[in-house]
Write a protein that holds these residues in place. Structure first.
Motif, PDB file in Angstrom:
ATOM      1  N   UNK A  54       0.852  -1.186   0.000  1.00 55.31           N
ATOM      2  CA  UNK A  54       0.000   0.000   0.000  1.00 55.31           C
ATOM      3  C   UNK A  54       0.887   1.235   0.000  1.00 55.31           C
ATOM      4  N   UNK A  55       0.804   2.026  -1.069  1.00 45.23           N
ATOM      5  CA  UNK A  55       1.689   3.179  -1.249  1.00 45.23           C
ATOM      6  C   UNK A  55       1.056   4.493  -0.814  1.00 45.23           C
ATOM      7  N   UNK A  56      -0.233   4.643  -1.038  1.00 37.25           N
ATOM      8  CA  UNK A  56      -0.938   5.878  -0.651  1.00 37.25           C
ATOM      9  C   UNK A  56      -2.430   5.614  -0.733  1.00 37.25           C
ATOM     10  N   UNK A  57      -3.187   6.305   0.113  1.00 30.77           N
ATOM     11  CA  UNK A  57      -4.635   6.218   0.051  1.00 30.77           C
ATOM     12  C   UNK A  57      -5.233   7.462   0.672  1.00 30.77           C
ATOM     13  N   UNK A  58      -6.452   7.744   0.241  1.00 28.48           N
ATOM     14  CA  UNK A  58      -7.265   8.776   0.880  1.00 28.48           C
ATOM     15  C   UNK A  58      -8.711   8.291   0.840  1.00 28.48           C
ATOM     16  N   UNK A  59      -9.360   8.359   1.998  1.00 26.91           N
ATOM     17  CA  UNK A  59     -10.776   8.032   2.103  1.00 26.91           C
ATOM     18  C   UNK A  59     -11.527   9.353   2.075  1.00 26.91           C
ATOM     19  N   UNK A  60     -12.197   9.604   0.978  1.00 25.56           N
ATOM     20  CA  UNK A  60     -13.012  10.798   0.823  1.00 25.56           C
ATOM     21  C   UNK A  60     -14.408  10.499   1.379  1.00 25.56           C
ATOM     22  N   UNK A  61     -15.248  11.497   1.576  1.00 31.28           N
ATOM     23  CA  UNK A  61     -16.571  11.235   2.168  1.00 31.28           C
ATOM     24  C   UNK A  61     -17.381  10.162   1.436  1.00 31.28           C
ATOM     25  N   UNK A  62     -17.252  10.087   0.104  1.00 32.53           N
ATOM     26  CA  UNK A  62     -18.070   9.116  -0.631  1.00 32.53           C
ATOM     27  C   UNK A  62     -17.277   8.208  -1.565  1.00 32.53           C
ATOM     28  N   UNK A  63     -15.962   8.173  -1.416  1.00 38.30           N
ATOM     29  CA  UNK A  63     -15.172   7.264  -2.247  1.00 38.30           C
ATOM     30  C   UNK A  63     -13.776   7.066  -1.676  1.00 38.30           C
ATOM     31  N   UNK A  64     -13.077   6.096  -2.248  1.00 37.29           N
ATOM     32  CA  UNK A  64     -11.724   5.740  -1.847  1.00 37.29           C
ATOM     33  C   UNK A  64     -10.806   5.812  -3.058  1.00 37.29           C
ATOM     34  N   UNK A  65      -9.627   6.415  -2.876  1.00 40.10           N
ATOM     35  CA  UNK A  65      -8.532   6.333  -3.840  1.00 40.10           C
ATOM     36  C   UNK A  65      -7.405   5.577  -3.151  1.00 40.10           C
ATOM     37  N   UNK A  66      -6.839   4.579  -3.841  1.00 36.16           N
ATOM     38  CA  UNK A  66      -5.824   3.731  -3.222  1.00 36.16           C
ATOM     39  C   UNK A  66      -4.763   3.400  -4.257  1.00 36.16           C
ATOM     40  N   UNK A  67      -3.529   3.725  -3.961  1.00 39.45           N
ATOM     41  CA  UNK A  67      -2.397   3.407  -4.823  1.00 39.45           C
ATOM     42  C   UNK A  67      -1.677   2.214  -4.227  1.00 39.45           C
ATOM     43  N   UNK A  68      -1.616   1.134  -4.981  1.00 38.83           N
ATOM     44  CA  UNK A  68      -1.005  -0.106  -4.496  1.00 38.83           C
ATOM     45  C   UNK A  68      -0.056  -0.673  -5.537  1.00 38.83           C
ATOM     46  N   UNK A  69       0.863  -1.497  -5.056  1.00 43.78           N
ATOM     47  CA  UNK A  69       1.609  -2.404  -5.917  1.00 43.78           C
ATOM     48  C   UNK A  69       1.134  -3.796  -5.551  1.00 43.78           C
ATOM     49  N   UNK A 122      -4.725  18.408   8.343  1.00 41.13           N
ATOM     50  CA  UNK A 122      -5.988  18.546   9.071  1.00 41.13           C
ATOM     51  C   UNK A 122      -7.001  17.465   8.693  1.00 41.13           C
ATOM     52  N   UNK A 123      -6.706  16.706   7.650  1.00 39.71           N
ATOM     53  CA  UNK A 123      -7.618  15.651   7.201  1.00 39.71           C
ATOM     54  C   UNK A 123      -7.140  14.321   7.776  1.00 39.71           C
ATOM     55  N   UNK A 124      -8.012  13.566   8.446  1.00 44.01           N
ATOM     56  CA  UNK A 124      -7.544  12.389   9.174  1.00 44.01           C
ATOM     57  C   UNK A 124      -7.450  11.092   8.377  1.00 44.01           C
ATOM     58  N   UNK A 125      -8.010  11.026   7.182  1.00 46.14           N
ATOM     59  CA  UNK A 125      -8.126   9.750   6.494  1.00 46.14           C
ATOM     60  C   UNK A 125      -7.261   9.662   5.249  1.00 46.14           C
ATOM     61  N   UNK A 126      -5.963   9.698   5.453  1.00 45.80           N
ATOM     62  CA  UNK A 126      -5.018   9.555   4.351  1.00 45.80           C
ATOM     63  C   UNK A 126      -3.694   9.041   4.897  1.00 45.80           C
ATOM     64  N   UNK A 127      -2.902   8.496   4.010  1.00 43.59           N
ATOM     65  CA  UNK A 127      -1.545   8.093   4.356  1.00 43.59           C
ATOM     66  C   UNK A 127      -0.784   7.854   3.062  1.00 43.59           C
ATOM     67  N   UNK A 128       0.529   7.941   3.152  1.00 41.85           N
ATOM     68  CA  UNK A 128       1.379   7.627   2.017  1.00 41.85           C
ATOM     69  C   UNK A 128       2.715   7.111   2.536  1.00 41.85           C
ATOM     70  N   UNK A 129       3.325   6.282   1.753  1.00 45.87           N
ATOM     71  CA  UNK A 129       4.649   5.739   2.071  1.00 45.87           C
ATOM     72  C   UNK A 129       5.691   6.839   2.129  1.00 45.87           C
TER      73      UNK A 129
END
Length: 153
Positions: free
Chosen positions: A60-75, A144-151
């Motif tokens: 899992x390289x990066x993700x953000x959970x938006x109010x109505x969808x998910x973006x996820x960068x993976x290998x 300030x946004x709690x639902x994200x992370x990146x490598x």
């Protein structure tokens, strides 16, 4: 074919799962309900993303959970893309529905994926993903946004 999404069958056209390849995956909440405005519900989804990483299904390289969808960068590692998304959506539906005391669909059918051709494009793609809350006007600073992370921190 679903009448509200007449081109949804095209989402699978040409889909492949290549180990080591980066994929940007997007999936949308059923009827675009902004369930993840409740950050505690978003954290239940995040737990499933982390589990997939810990199981080595993906890196899992990066993700953000938006109010109505998910973006996820993976290998991809061990998992096939379709199997991975089926598992993430199924497990998150169970935990989120349990937390909400409800039943029924949580996610729209299918998902969108884009294979990243060059691994050098992964970091710019991650930056784009995590900037989504800024572009959507949800926060003024990404911290300030709690639902994200990146490598790449």
């Amino acid at each position: 074919m679903h009448p509200q999404r007449p081109n949804s069958h095209r989402l699978r056209h040409g889909r492949s799962s290549e180990p080591g390849r980066g994929y940007l995956v997007t999936t949308v909440v059923h009827q675009r309900k902004p369930l993840f405005k409740d950050w505690q519900l978003g954290r239940l989804l995040v737990a499933e993303l982390r589990l997939a990483h810990e199981r080595r299904d993906v890196n899992s390289l990066a993700w953000v959970v938006m109010p109505d969808h998910l973006h996820w960068l993976v290998q991809l590692e061990k998992a096939q893309l379709s199997d991975l998304m089926q598992r993430i959506k199924s497990r998150s539906t169970l935990s989120i529905n349990r937390a909400m005391g409800r039943k029924g669909a949580l996610w729209q059918n299918g998902f969108h994926d884009k294979a990243i051709r060059d691994n050098q494009d992964l970091q710019p793609c991650a930056r784009y993903i995590i900037a989504n809350p800024l572009r959507a006007g949800l926060v003024d600073r990404i911290g300030d946004y709690p639902l994200w992370d990146t490598l790449w921190l």
